[in-house]
Design an enzyme around this catalytic site. Structure first.
Site, PDB file in Angstrom:
ATOM      1  N   CYS A 119      -7.138 -10.682   8.794  1.00 29.86           N
ATOM      2  CA  CYS A 119      -6.628 -11.359   7.588  1.00 29.86           C
ATOM      3  C   CYS A 119      -6.250 -12.814   7.841  1.00 29.86           C
ATOM      4  CB  CYS A 119      -5.444 -10.589   7.012  1.00 29.86           C
ATOM      5  SG  CYS A 119      -5.863  -8.889   6.635  1.00 29.86           S
ATOM      6  N   HIS A 252      -1.635 -15.421   2.624  1.00 29.90           N
ATOM      7  CA  HIS A 252      -2.488 -14.226   2.591  1.00 29.90           C
ATOM      8  C   HIS A 252      -1.928 -13.267   1.543  1.00 29.90           C
ATOM      9  CE1 HIS A 252      -4.735 -10.759   3.544  1.00 29.90           C
ATOM     10  NE2 HIS A 252      -3.781 -10.150   4.230  1.00 29.90           N
ATOM     11  N   ASN A 282      -5.635  -6.725  -1.446  1.00 30.72           N
ATOM     12  CA  ASN A 282      -5.744  -7.421  -0.170  1.00 30.72           C
ATOM     13  C   ASN A 282      -7.229  -7.499   0.206  1.00 30.72           C
ATOM     14  OD1 ASN A 282      -5.775  -8.179   2.506  1.00 30.72           O
ATOM     15  ND2 ASN A 282      -4.089  -6.834   3.126  1.00 30.72           N
TER      16      ASN A 282
HETATM   17  O1  UT7 Z   1      -3.525  -7.570   5.542  1.00 31.42           O
HETATM   18  C1  UT7 Z   1      -2.771  -7.462   6.719  1.00 31.42           C
HETATM   19  C2  UT7 Z   1      -1.395  -7.429   6.418  1.00 31.42           C
HETATM   20  N1  UT7 Z   1      -1.024  -6.160   5.823  1.00 31.42           N
HETATM   21  C3  UT7 Z   1       0.149  -6.072   5.266  1.00 31.42           C
HETATM   22  O2  UT7 Z   1       0.799  -7.086   5.184  1.00 31.42           O
HETATM   23  C4  UT7 Z   1       0.703  -4.749   4.803  1.00 31.42           C
HETATM   24  C5  UT7 Z   1       2.153  -4.701   5.139  1.00 31.42           C
HETATM   25  N2  UT7 Z   1       2.825  -3.495   4.725  1.00 31.42           N
HETATM   26  C6  UT7 Z   1       3.059  -3.208   3.422  1.00 31.42           C
HETATM   27  O3  UT7 Z   1       2.642  -3.940   2.542  1.00 31.42           O
HETATM   28  C7  UT7 Z   1       3.905  -2.017   3.096  1.00 31.42           C
HETATM   29  O4  UT7 Z   1       4.522  -1.521   4.269  1.00 31.42           O
HETATM   30  C8  UT7 Z   1       3.117  -0.851   2.400  1.00 31.42           C
HETATM   31  C9  UT7 Z   1       2.721  -1.294   1.014  1.00 31.42           C
HETATM   32  C10 UT7 Z   1       1.864  -0.543   3.227  1.00 31.42           C
HETATM   33  C11 UT7 Z   1       3.978   0.386   2.295  1.00 31.42           C
HETATM   34  O5  UT7 Z   1       5.178   0.093   1.594  1.00 31.42           O
HETATM   35  P1  UT7 Z   1       6.576   0.623   2.147  1.00 31.42           P
HETATM   36  O6  UT7 Z   1       7.587   0.195   1.178  1.00 31.42           O
HETATM   37  O7  UT7 Z   1       6.693   0.143   3.568  1.00 31.42           O
HETATM   38  O8  UT7 Z   1       6.405   2.192   2.034  1.00 31.42           O
HETATM   39  P2  UT7 Z   1       6.546   3.288   3.181  1.00 31.42           P
HETATM   40  O9  UT7 Z   1       5.392   3.201   4.115  1.00 31.42           O
HETATM   41  O10 UT7 Z   1       7.919   3.201   3.732  1.00 31.42           O
HETATM   42  O11 UT7 Z   1       6.423   4.609   2.337  1.00 31.42           O
HETATM   43  C12 UT7 Z   1       7.454   4.991   1.410  1.00 31.42           C
HETATM   44  C13 UT7 Z   1       7.053   6.296   0.769  1.00 31.42           C
HETATM   45  C14 UT7 Z   1       6.628   7.373   1.745  1.00 31.42           C
HETATM   46  O12 UT7 Z   1       7.103   8.610   1.260  1.00 31.42           O
HETATM   47  P3  UT7 Z   1       8.428   9.243   1.910  1.00 31.42           P
HETATM   48  O13 UT7 Z   1       8.140   9.420   3.366  1.00 31.42           O
HETATM   49  O14 UT7 Z   1       9.537   8.252   1.646  1.00 31.42           O
HETATM   50  O15 UT7 Z   1       8.584  10.525   1.150  1.00 31.42           O
HETATM   51  C15 UT7 Z   1       5.118   7.377   1.622  1.00 31.42           C
HETATM   52  O16 UT7 Z   1       4.546   8.639   1.918  1.00 31.42           O
HETATM   53  O17 UT7 Z   1       5.938   6.078  -0.108  1.00 31.42           O
HETATM   54  C16 UT7 Z   1       4.928   7.049   0.174  1.00 31.42           C
HETATM   55  N3  UT7 Z   1       3.633   6.449  -0.126  1.00 31.42           N
HETATM   56  C17 UT7 Z   1       3.021   6.534  -1.320  1.00 31.42           C
HETATM   57  N4  UT7 Z   1       3.385   7.141  -2.459  1.00 31.42           N
HETATM   58  C18 UT7 Z   1       2.547   7.020  -3.518  1.00 31.42           C
HETATM   59  C19 UT7 Z   1       2.862   5.714   0.709  1.00 31.42           C
HETATM   60  N5  UT7 Z   1       1.736   5.313   0.058  1.00 31.42           N
HETATM   61  C20 UT7 Z   1       1.829   5.803  -1.190  1.00 31.42           C
HETATM   62  C21 UT7 Z   1       0.998   5.719  -2.317  1.00 31.42           C
HETATM   63  N6  UT7 Z   1       1.392   6.340  -3.459  1.00 31.42           N
HETATM   64  N7  UT7 Z   1      -0.163   5.026  -2.316  1.00 31.42           N
END
Ligand code: UT7
Length: 325
Positions: A119, A252, A282
């Site tokens: 990225c 980005h 993204n």
């Molecule tokens: O391009 C390179 C750079 N990439 C990035 O910059 C990505 C950086 N990371 C992020 O943008 C975020 O960490 C994410 C968008 C990937 C995830 O967001 P988050 O707020 O960190 O969520 P999380 O991983 O802590 O997940 C929270 C909850 C989990 O459920 P529990 O364990 O709390 O019950 C996940 O299972 O959200 C759940 N979850 C979803 N629920 C519905 C994860 N993905 C989804 C989904 N739909 N698509």
């Protein structure tokens, strides 16, 4: 007289198939994967993304974006003496997507190569083109970010498949006695290879390991906000500029929350940030030139303004380019 490089034209291209979150939610439900528009919007800011048709490659998207940038610059393809394509989803293992694009542009003879910095790829490619123009190794460059990330998504993994899209963005960069690119800043830290990768490789006629994207989202998020602030400050210091002078931050486009926290740390208002993640998702190396072109064509970004482009991604890689348009 000092030689600088200047962006003289921008272009971009999105494949026609657009999936809103609602469309994707239905498609994923058919695969037994549960997600929602609310979750995607709240956690990422993404509302839609574009996916390329199965027979469309990165070089095809790049061709559209490059043609549009050349038109905007008023430059003929045969005048280009350097083509750099930033991509992590190349058409082939080799040769480079840049060589394939060169042929599709109907020209030959210029230098052409790909840059692989995920990225951060576009920022890396722009910094390399700038250095080559400053030294006289090139005069007119096409710098492109082009990706078909839909090909490497695991559509059973809701934590990643809702985040990415396909597209391409391009700029024409030309030698000038006026700046142009004022400063660049590039970094990597290979100890973080595992937090965002497609681990598979081709060996003995087979793909060894998974050919699909895997990410520790929280680890990437935490690293991203820290390094984006550091790199912004570094590139500003090199050019002896301050954040208050920056007209547009073009980061980005991965997650609106990363952009908001970067802007906050830099004490910049979101009214100085170009945001396209809502419409594109993204698109990895394509996201910055796509956002740049949207800002230019949408009439927000004006000639002479001070722009800060910032990339961050797999590697871990990150970097910034500060420029006067
Ligand atoms: O391009 C390179 C750079 N990439 C990035 O910059 C990505 C950086 N990371 C992020 O943008 C975020 O960490 C994410 C968008 C990937 C995830 O967001 P988050 O707020 O960190 O969520 P999380 O991983 O802590 O997940 C929270 C909850 C989990 O459920 P529990 O364990 O709390 O019950 C996940 O299972 O959200 C759940 N979850 C979803 N629920 C519905 C994860 N993905 C989804 C989904 N739909 N698509």
């Amino acid at each position: 007289m000092k030689r600088y490089s200047r962006i003289t034209g921008t272009g971009s291209y999105l494949p026609p198939r657009r999936l809103s979150n609602a469309d994707l939610v239905i498609e994923l439900a058919g695969k037994g994967v549960e997600t929602s528009d609310d979750w995607i919007v709240e956690r990422t800011g993404i509302r839609a993304r574009h996916f390329a048709a199965p027979d469309v490659c990165s070089s095809d998207l790049a061709l559209h974006a490059a043609t549009s940038a050349l038109q905007a610059a008023g430059v003929e393809a045969q005048a280009i003496d350097l083509i750099i394509v930033a991509t992590s989803t190349p058409d082939m293992v080799f040769p480079s997507t840049a060589c394939i694009l060169q042929h599709k542009l109907g020209v030959g003879g210029s230098a052409a190569f790909d840059v692989q910095a995920v990225c951060s790829g576009f920022v890396y490619a722009l910094a390399i083109a700038d250095a080559m123009i400053q030294t006289g190794a090139a005069n007119k460059a096409l710098v492109i970010g082009s990706e078909v990330f839909s090909r490497i998504l695991d559509f059973t993994d809701r934590t990643t498949c809702v985040l990415f899209g396909d597209g391409a963005g391009a700029v024409v960069l030309e030698a000038s006695d006026r700046p142009g690119i004022l400063a660049t800043d590039l970094h990597a830290d290979g100890k973080h290879v595992g937090i965002l990768c497609v681990p598979g490789n081709v060996s003995g006629g087979k793909v060894i390991g998974s050919p699909l994207l895997t990410m520790d989202g929280q680890a990437v998020f935490k690293l991203a906000v820290g390094v984006l602030e550091q790199s912004a400050r570094a590139v500003l210091a090199k050019a002896e500029k301050s954040t208050s002078e920056v007209d547009w931050l073009i980061p980005h486009q991965a997650n609106i929350r990363i952009m908001q926290s970067t802007a906050k740390r830099l004490k910049m208002g979101m009214d100085h940030v170009i945001v396209t993640v809502d419409q594109h998702g993204n698109t990895s190396a394509a996201s910055i030139p796509l956002a740049l072109d949207a800002g230019v064509r949408g009439g927000k970004i004006l000639p002479g303004q001070l722009l800060m482009l910032e990339g961050v991604g797999g590697g871990f890689t990150w970097g910034s380019v500060l420029l006067n348009l």
